[in-house]
Design a protein around this motif. Structure first.
Motif, PDB file in Angstrom:
ATOM      1  N   ILE A  12      49.330  47.336 161.746  1.00 53.90           N
ATOM      2  CA  ILE A  12      47.992  47.766 162.176  1.00 53.90           C
ATOM      3  C   ILE A  12      46.987  46.630 162.055  1.00 53.90           C
ATOM      4  N   LEU A  56      41.333  51.505 165.372  1.00 57.11           N
ATOM      5  CA  LEU A  56      42.686  51.211 164.904  1.00 57.11           C
ATOM      6  C   LEU A  56      43.644  50.863 166.035  1.00 57.11           C
ATOM      7  N   PHE A  95      42.973  43.610 158.474  1.00 54.63           N
ATOM      8  CA  PHE A  95      42.871  44.345 157.210  1.00 54.63           C
ATOM      9  C   PHE A  95      43.185  43.446 156.013  1.00 54.63           C
ATOM     10  N   THR A 110      48.735  43.902 159.519  1.00 51.63           N
ATOM     11  CA  THR A 110      49.226  44.479 158.268  1.00 51.63           C
ATOM     12  C   THR A 110      50.475  45.303 158.529  1.00 51.63           C
TER      13      THR A 110
END
Lengths: 123, 123
Positions: A12, A56, A95, A110
């Motif tokens: 992500i 996201l 992230f 990530t």
């Protein structure tokens, strides 16, 4: 017979709200050299999904080769891929605290842990 | 030859922090009747990934049948699956405002839009 694979990946990252349109546009016609590098690196079944309320991006893919680290190194050394990342990294927020961009030692995306798997009749 | 498929699904939901251990435990040995219902419904290559900082569960799967709505209805009518959902729904918080649980008309998991796909040599 299904394809062999050694590894599944789920990753992500955040998409900057101001970059959503540009991100969609560039991903509607990904540069052929970038896709060729993925193919040489034994990446298959690669998709990216986007959920706006959390900014996201979710990437999932399978790796069908035998040396993931070496193949990812080849991708990171590909000049066309480096140009691609120079564009797309600017559209994203990692992230990972302190991450500088794709292809560096510190991951930009990530990796998200797998807690369940069901193959079904694909195997 | 790769398996046929008509649909890929990516869904997200929140996992309650206090339910993480129970969620891991129950997913390490999913009830056979639940898996059998998925298999009858032509679901393959199903995985769930978990990212703690966002309480985020990410589910991805492929559907290889010809009538997704009908097959999902069969899953929702399966008694073992209904018992499973009674347990797992309580571990989750839906992103969908007003959602009451799995198997109702209002979705419990949130479907996440696909913005990129690369099949590679799997096709």
């Amino acid at each position: 017979m299904s394809i062999p694979h050694t590894k599944r990946i789920c990753q992500i990252i955040k998409l900057k709200p101001e970059a959503v349109d540009a991100y969609r546009t560039i991903h509607a016609a990904v540069w052929p050299g970038v896709l060729a590098a993925l193919e040489r690196a034994h990446i298959v079944d690669y998709s990216i999904n986007y959920y706006p309320p959390l900014q996201l991006l979710i990437a999932t893919m399978k790796y069908t080769g035998v040396d993931y680290e070496a193949d990812m190194k080849l991708v990171a050394e590909d000049p066309e891929t480096q140009k691609w990342w120079a564009v797309t990294d600017g559209m994203q927020e990692s992230f990972v605290e302190g991450a500088q961009g794709s292809g560096t030692d510190m991951p930009w995306w990530t990796e998200v842990e797998e807690v369940f798997r069901f193959e079904g009749k694909s195997q």
